[in-house]
Design a protein around this motif. Structure first.
Motif, PDB file in Angstrom:
ATOM      1  N   ALA A   1      64.117   1.451  13.072  1.00 28.68           N
ATOM      2  CA  ALA A   1      64.834   0.680  12.048  1.00 28.68           C
ATOM      3  C   ALA A   1      64.056   0.695  10.734  1.00 28.68           C
ATOM      4  O   ALA A   1      64.646   0.776   9.652  1.00 28.68           O
ATOM      5  CB  ALA A   1      65.049  -0.752  12.540  1.00 28.68           C
ATOM      6  N   LYS A   2      62.721   0.635  10.812  1.00 30.82           N
ATOM      7  CA  LYS A   2      61.919   0.688   9.590  1.00 30.82           C
ATOM      8  C   LYS A   2      61.996   2.077   8.958  1.00 30.82           C
ATOM      9  O   LYS A   2      62.096   2.221   7.730  1.00 30.82           O
ATOM     10  CB  LYS A   2      60.467   0.325   9.898  1.00 30.82           C
ATOM     11  N   VAL A   3      61.960   3.121   9.812  1.00 29.75           N
ATOM     12  CA  VAL A   3      62.077   4.476   9.292  1.00 29.75           C
ATOM     13  C   VAL A   3      63.430   4.692   8.622  1.00 29.75           C
ATOM     14  O   VAL A   3      63.541   5.415   7.621  1.00 29.75           O
ATOM     15  CB  VAL A   3      61.863   5.495  10.434  1.00 29.75           C
ATOM     16  N   ALA A   4      64.475   4.035   9.143  1.00 32.25           N
ATOM     17  CA  ALA A   4      65.824   4.193   8.601  1.00 32.25           C
ATOM     18  C   ALA A   4      66.004   3.491   7.257  1.00 32.25           C
ATOM     19  O   ALA A   4      67.079   3.579   6.663  1.00 32.25           O
ATOM     20  CB  ALA A   4      66.842   3.665   9.600  1.00 32.25           C
ATOM     21  N   GLY A   5      65.006   2.798   6.766  1.00 30.75           N
ATOM     22  CA  GLY A   5      65.117   2.160   5.457  1.00 30.75           C
ATOM     23  C   GLY A   5      64.864   0.670   5.455  1.00 30.75           C
ATOM     24  O   GLY A   5      64.979   0.026   4.414  1.00 30.75           O
ATOM     25  N   LYS A   6      64.550   0.080   6.619  1.00 31.78           N
ATOM     26  CA  LYS A   6      64.246  -1.346   6.752  1.00 31.78           C
ATOM     27  C   LYS A   6      65.501  -2.200   6.527  1.00 31.78           C
ATOM     28  O   LYS A   6      66.545  -1.720   6.112  1.00 31.78           O
ATOM     29  CB  LYS A   6      63.125  -1.768   5.797  1.00 31.78           C
ATOM     30  N   ASN A   7      65.353  -3.490   6.830  1.00 30.91           N
ATOM     31  CA  ASN A   7      66.430  -4.469   6.680  1.00 30.91           C
ATOM     32  C   ASN A   7      67.706  -4.005   7.387  1.00 30.91           C
ATOM     33  O   ASN A   7      68.804  -4.036   6.831  1.00 30.91           O
ATOM     34  CB  ASN A   7      66.712  -4.755   5.196  1.00 30.91           C
ATOM     35  N   CYS A   8      67.525  -3.556   8.645  1.00 34.66           N
ATOM     36  CA  CYS A   8      68.663  -3.122   9.446  1.00 34.66           C
ATOM     37  C   CYS A   8      68.274  -3.245  10.917  1.00 34.66           C
ATOM     38  O   CYS A   8      67.161  -3.665  11.232  1.00 34.66           O
ATOM     39  CB  CYS A   8      69.063  -1.676   9.108  1.00 34.66           C
ATOM     40  N   TYR A   9      69.177  -2.871  11.817  1.00 36.45           N
ATOM     41  CA  TYR A   9      68.839  -2.914  13.247  1.00 36.45           C
ATOM     42  C   TYR A   9      69.243  -1.595  13.888  1.00 36.45           C
ATOM     43  O   TYR A   9      70.133  -0.885  13.425  1.00 36.45           O
ATOM     44  CB  TYR A   9      69.511  -4.101  13.943  1.00 36.45           C
ATOM     45  N   ARG A  10      68.534  -1.253  14.996  1.00 29.61           N
ATOM     46  CA  ARG A  10      68.812  -0.043  15.737  1.00 29.61           C
ATOM     47  C   ARG A  10      68.689  -0.328  17.239  1.00 29.61           C
ATOM     48  O   ARG A  10      67.809  -1.057  17.672  1.00 29.61           O
ATOM     49  CB  ARG A  10      67.823   1.079  15.373  1.00 29.61           C
ATOM     50  N   PHE A  11      69.632   0.240  18.020  1.00 27.92           N
ATOM     51  CA  PHE A  11      69.538   0.196  19.472  1.00 27.92           C
ATOM     52  C   PHE A  11      68.625   1.328  19.943  1.00 27.92           C
ATOM     53  O   PHE A  11      68.622   2.422  19.366  1.00 27.92           O
ATOM     54  CB  PHE A  11      70.918   0.338  20.118  1.00 27.92           C
ATOM     55  N   TYR A  12      67.881   1.051  21.000  1.00 29.77           N
ATOM     56  CA  TYR A  12      67.012   2.077  21.571  1.00 29.77           C
ATOM     57  C   TYR A  12      67.851   3.201  22.175  1.00 29.77           C
ATOM     58  O   TYR A  12      68.911   2.969  22.754  1.00 29.77           O
ATOM     59  CB  TYR A  12      66.119   1.472  22.657  1.00 29.77           C
ATOM     60  N   SER A  13      67.359   4.437  22.014  1.00 27.26           N
ATOM     61  CA  SER A  13      67.979   5.593  22.648  1.00 27.26           C
ATOM     62  C   SER A  13      66.882   6.541  23.096  1.00 27.26           C
ATOM     63  O   SER A  13      65.750   6.478  22.617  1.00 27.26           O
ATOM     64  CB  SER A  13      68.933   6.304  21.677  1.00 27.26           C
ATOM     65  N   ARG A  14      67.229   7.416  24.026  1.00 26.10           N
ATOM     66  CA  ARG A  14      66.255   8.384  24.519  1.00 26.10           C
ATOM     67  C   ARG A  14      65.741   9.276  23.389  1.00 26.10           C
ATOM     68  O   ARG A  14      64.598   9.733  23.405  1.00 26.10           O
ATOM     69  CB  ARG A  14      66.894   9.275  25.591  1.00 26.10           C
ATOM     70  N   ALA A  15      66.575   9.532  22.405  1.00 27.76           N
ATOM     71  CA  ALA A  15      66.167  10.387  21.294  1.00 27.76           C
ATOM     72  C   ALA A  15      65.004   9.784  20.529  1.00 27.76           C
ATOM     73  O   ALA A  15      64.206  10.500  19.925  1.00 27.76           O
ATOM     74  CB  ALA A  15      67.346  10.624  20.350  1.00 27.76           C
ATOM     75  N   MET A  16      64.894   8.449  20.548  1.00 27.54           N
ATOM     76  CA  MET A  16      63.767   7.816  19.857  1.00 27.54           C
ATOM     77  C   MET A  16      62.446   8.191  20.524  1.00 27.54           C
ATOM     78  O   MET A  16      61.441   8.405  19.847  1.00 27.54           O
ATOM     79  CB  MET A  16      63.953   6.301  19.851  1.00 27.54           C
ATOM     80  N   ASP A  17      62.443   8.285  21.857  1.00 29.54           N
ATOM     81  CA  ASP A  17      61.237   8.729  22.554  1.00 29.54           C
ATOM     82  C   ASP A  17      60.877  10.141  22.115  1.00 29.54           C
ATOM     83  O   ASP A  17      59.695  10.471  21.932  1.00 29.54           O
ATOM     84  CB  ASP A  17      61.463   8.704  24.067  1.00 29.54           C
ATOM     85  N   GLN A  18      61.909  10.962  21.942  1.00 25.34           N
ATOM     86  CA  GLN A  18      61.651  12.331  21.503  1.00 25.34           C
ATOM     87  C   GLN A  18      61.066  12.361  20.101  1.00 25.34           C
ATOM     88  O   GLN A  18      60.192  13.177  19.798  1.00 25.34           O
ATOM     89  CB  GLN A  18      62.950  13.135  21.562  1.00 25.34           C
ATOM     90  N   ALA A  19      61.542  11.433  19.232  1.00 24.49           N
ATOM     91  CA  ALA A  19      60.987  11.365  17.877  1.00 24.49           C
ATOM     92  C   ALA A  19      59.514  10.981  17.918  1.00 24.49           C
ATOM     93  O   ALA A  19      58.688  11.529  17.180  1.00 24.49           O
ATOM     94  CB  ALA A  19      61.779  10.365  17.037  1.00 24.49           C
ATOM     95  N   VAL A  20      59.185  10.036  18.786  1.00 22.24           N
ATOM     96  CA  VAL A  20      57.784   9.645  18.919  1.00 22.24           C
ATOM     97  C   VAL A  20      56.947  10.805  19.445  1.00 22.24           C
ATOM     98  O   VAL A  20      55.841  11.066  18.989  1.00 22.24           O
ATOM     99  CB  VAL A  20      57.661   8.415  19.849  1.00 22.24           C
ATOM    100  N   GLU A  21      57.509  11.538  20.426  1.00 17.45           N
ATOM    101  CA  GLU A  21      56.804  12.698  20.966  1.00 17.45           C
ATOM    102  C   GLU A  21      56.588  13.761  19.892  1.00 17.45           C
ATOM    103  O   GLU A  21      55.531  14.396  19.824  1.00 17.45           O
ATOM    104  CB  GLU A  21      57.574  13.281  22.142  1.00 17.45           C
ATOM    105  N   ARG A  22      57.615  13.967  19.032  1.00 22.05           N
ATOM    106  CA  ARG A  22      57.468  14.949  17.952  1.00 22.05           C
ATOM    107  C   ARG A  22      56.367  14.534  16.992  1.00 22.05           C
ATOM    108  O   ARG A  22      55.596  15.381  16.503  1.00 22.05           O
ATOM    109  CB  ARG A  22      58.795  15.105  17.194  1.00 22.05           C
ATOM    110  N   ARG A  23      56.285  13.248  16.747  1.00 18.96           N
ATOM    111  CA  ARG A  23      55.232  12.768  15.842  1.00 18.96           C
ATOM    112  C   ARG A  23      53.851  12.999  16.455  1.00 18.96           C
ATOM    113  O   ARG A  23      52.923  13.439  15.774  1.00 18.96           O
ATOM    114  CB  ARG A  23      55.448  11.287  15.545  1.00 18.96           C
ATOM    115  N   VAL A  24      53.719  12.728  17.750  1.00 18.49           N
ATOM    116  CA  VAL A  24      52.432  12.961  18.431  1.00 18.49           C
ATOM    117  C   VAL A  24      52.100  14.450  18.423  1.00 18.49           C
ATOM    118  O   VAL A  24      50.949  14.846  18.190  1.00 18.49           O
ATOM    119  CB  VAL A  24      52.485  12.417  19.870  1.00 18.49           C
TER     120      VAL A  24
END
Length: 711
Positions: free
Chosen positions: A436-459
């Motif tokens: 949600a912060k990466v998306a621009g802040k002041n918003c909400y996001r539901f967790y999805s499996r793709a978010m884990d992949q984004a974290v893995e890409r960052r690592v």
């Protein structure tokens, strides 16, 4: 299974056994050392006696040989074998003498003291004969069995022969052995007395240890066991249990009485302690510990019954700047007002089973539970609550008569859809909040499996970025900076570029943030600074311009927090030979505001070297122009977001004009970045902006391509 327990008494016994073992080991080592010493003493003594006896035998032999040689002079000269034999036999009869040999100058035997002289005329061929024949005076030599002493027989200056006398060492060896045996017997007797003393000491130590253990058992272990039983009662919450009574006037008595007072005190304050342990002191909400216990209990109840649960992780956006600019008291007031708004929204939209907690800092967690069997009621309820929170928390908060605009980023995760354990749910909620912060802040996001992949890409990116400079994947590009008044090239900004071997060019907006958060920027930054200084020095030496070109290098907030930055800059200037006035250091406004005092100190040191300091992305920070009065800078770079709309947005034009005027009033140079149109260039020149850079003026290029601009 009952866990094995080592009691205090067993520990004392083990300690005594260990002490006894150490003492025994030391005694054994000492005993071995003594035995070795005795052997060494016996060997040295025997060697000394041997050397002394050899020396005495040698002196006797020299005297006997000299006397016999004198007596044999005339008989040998006249070759009187009877006289020679008589003298030889008289000498041979002396105790300890093994042989007597009279020989001529060539080493042939003349007489050996026997009656029929069987060796007459034969050359002496024993191992000692060579030295005897060659000797020009008294000569002594010996083997393990005999000491051989020889003396030449001379008549005037003429050598007419010689005599050898052999002394047997058998008797001497027997004497040595008797003396050594006596010494060994004396040492053995001394060793026996020492052994008895060691055994007595060990028995005394054992008796002392047993006595100490008995005393400790009576005076310490038994009372401690009783206190341990009382402590277990207190631990179980039974504060009315009996505490042993003691009338002893020592530390154990004090401990027993302290236990009694403690039991009463714990019983009195137990309720307050539990409340404090599970409640956040600032907001009065449940804390992390209470929430985790409640979550574990809810999951146990919901597992297998088909109900759903949602966790909402809410984090205040840009909360740190409130503490940095208004102080921690203002920050606490913000947290209290936020918690009040969140509590009101949860009570209104969350239902009876909802629970709100503050995890610490500016992070709040909300638990929602469905009241019916399977459906997406929890998802809808979480969405409604998150939308309401985003709206409510974006309204301004009044602190110290000043409106503060903040927002909140919310991550939502569902049970059992996303995870079935408390740990994984909380991890997923954190990941969703970060997105949600990466998306621009002041918003909400539901967790999805793709978010884990984004974290893995960052690592993965962080891992690939390590060593990228050494592999030649990172390089420095230069974007030209022009002076607006005469459209002259006056400098360049050094920009880091990453050419990934598989992905091609990676956006700096992506990998610079990874390098900053992982700490890699601390090793990459100095490399960029060194290369930029070296290239600028080469331009200075190879191209003649009316005024020297400067190079500006960006410094990250992480580098700014290090006190080593001025020393690093000075070392690079000294290494490359670049004049300090031709290096400009760029820092973001938000990095400076984070710790204004520290930043001001470091920037003052940089300016004292002669390096100019520019404030990058100016106008995007929280403070505005007021900090320019307290932070020593030479220039500000107006952020490209203002330049982009300067032709069509009167507000951006007015703000840009105000920044230029304000900076000039403080003697500060103004640089515009992101100039991509001729109209932007013209209006900035008209408003008095000093320098500009952007795609309309020139794209970032390699050092070689930039050098072509100087030709």
């Amino acid at each position: 299974m009952k866990r094995f327990r080592i009691g205090l008494q067993m520990q004392l016994l083990a300690l005594m056994g260990l002490a006894l073992l150490l003492f025994t080991t030391m005694m054994i080592l000492l005993w071995q050392r003594q035995t070795l010493t005795q052997s060494e003493i016996t060997r040295i003594s025997r060697q000394a006696m041997h050397d002394q006896m050899i020396d005495a035998l040698r002196r006797r032999g020299e005297s006997t040989a000299t006397q016999l040689a004198d007596n044999l002079t005339n008989p040998l000269y006249y070759f009187d074998l009877d006289a020679i034999g008589a003298l030889a036999r008289d000498t041979l009869r002396q105790p300890g003498i093994s042989y007597v040999l009279v020989y001529d100058p060539q080493g042939r035997i003349v007489h050996d003291g026997s009656g029929d002289i069987p060796t007459y005329g034969r050359p002496m061929q024993d191992p000692l004969a060579y030295e005897v024949v060659r000797a020009r005076g008294l000569h002594a030599q010996w083997t393990d069995d005999v000491v051989d002493v020889s003396s030449p027989i001379e008549l005037g200056d003429q050598r007419i022969g010689g005599v050898r006398i052999g002394f047997s060492l058998a008797q001497m060896s027997a004497n040595e052995e008797r003396a050594s045996a006596g010494l060994r017997a004396s040492l053995a007797e001394l060793s026996s007395r020492h052994r008895a003393l060691v055994i007595a000491l060990m028995l005394s130590l054992l008796a002392l240890g047993i006595g100490v253990v008995w005393v400790i058992q009576r005076t310490l272990i038994v009372p401690v066991r009783r206190l341990a039983d009382a402590a277990r009662e207190i631990e179980a919450g039974r504060f009315g249990g009996s505490v042993p009574v003691s009338y002893r006037n020592d530390e154990v008595g004090d401990l027993v009485r302290a236990f009694e007072r403690m039991s009463q005190s714990v019983a009195r304050h137990d309720r307050d302690i539990r409340r404090m342990a599970y409640t956040d002191a600032l907001t009065g909400l449940s804390n992390r510990l209470a929430f985790r216990e409640s979550l574990d209990q809810r999951l146990l109840e919901l597992r297998g019954v088909g109900k759903q649960l949602a966790l909402l992780f809410a984090d205040i956006d840009d909360f740190k700047r409130v503490n940095d600019t208004l102080g921690h008291e203002a920050g606490d007031e913000v947290l209290v007002q936020f918690s009040t708004r969140i509590r009101a929204a949860v009570e209104r939209l969350g239902g009876e089973d909802a629970q709100l907690a503050r995890f610490g800092g500016d992070e709040f967690v909300i638990l929602l539970q469905s009241s019916v069997l399977p459906g997406d009621e929890v998802r809808n309820k979480a969405s409604r609550l998150a939308e309401n929170l985003v709206s409510e928390l974006s309204r301004p908060i009044v602190i110290h008569d000043r409106q503060v605009f903040l927002g909140t980023s919310i991550g939502i995760t569902l049970f059992p859809e996303d995870a079935s354990s408390a740990t994984m749910l909380m991890k997923n909620g954190d990941i969703a909040m970060y997105q949600a912060k990466v998306a621009g802040k002041n918003c909400y996001r539901f967790y999805s499996r793709a978010m884990d992949q984004a974290v893995e890409r960052r690592v993965r990116m962080e891992q690939e970025l390590r060593g990228a400079w050494e592999r030649g994947e990172l390089s420095v590009a230069y974007q030209p900076v022009y002076r607006l008044v005469d459209n002259r090239l006056v400098g360049a900004e050094a920009l880091l570029r990453w050419h990934h071997p598989e992905q091609g060019m990676v956006s700096p907006a992506v990998f610079i943030d990874v390098a900053e958060q992982s700490g890699l920027i601390e090793s990459i930054g100095p490399q960029v600074l060194r290369v930029a200084c070296r290239d600028a020095k080469r331009w200075h030496d190879e191209f003649t311009t009316q005024e020297p070109l400067f190079v500006s290098v960006n410094v990250s907030p992480r580098q700014l927090r290090s006190a080593e930055l001025p020393g690093l800059v000075e070392a690079c200037l000294k290494e490359t030979g670049l004049p300090a006035s031709q290096l400009h250091v760029e820092l973001t406004e938000t990095a400076v505001i984070g710790d204004e005092f520290h930043a001001s100190t470091l920037l003052s040191r940089l300016r004292s070297i002669g390096v100019k300091v520019w404030l990058d992305d100016f106008g995007t920070g929280f403070s505005g122009l007021s900090h320019l009065r307290r932070v020593p800078v030479d220039g500000v770079k107006i952020d490209r977001s203002f330049i982009a709309d300067v032709l069509r947005d009167p507000d951006d034009l007015a703000l840009t004009t105000a920044i230029i005027a304000m900076a000039h009033s403080l003697g500060i140079t103004v640089v515009a970045e992101g100039v991509e149109k001729e109209g932007q260039y013209a209006i900035l020149r008209e408003r008095g902006c000093d320098l500009a850079q952007g795609y309309w003026l020139g794209h970032p290029s390699s050092a070689q391509d930039f050098a072509r601009l100087l030709i």
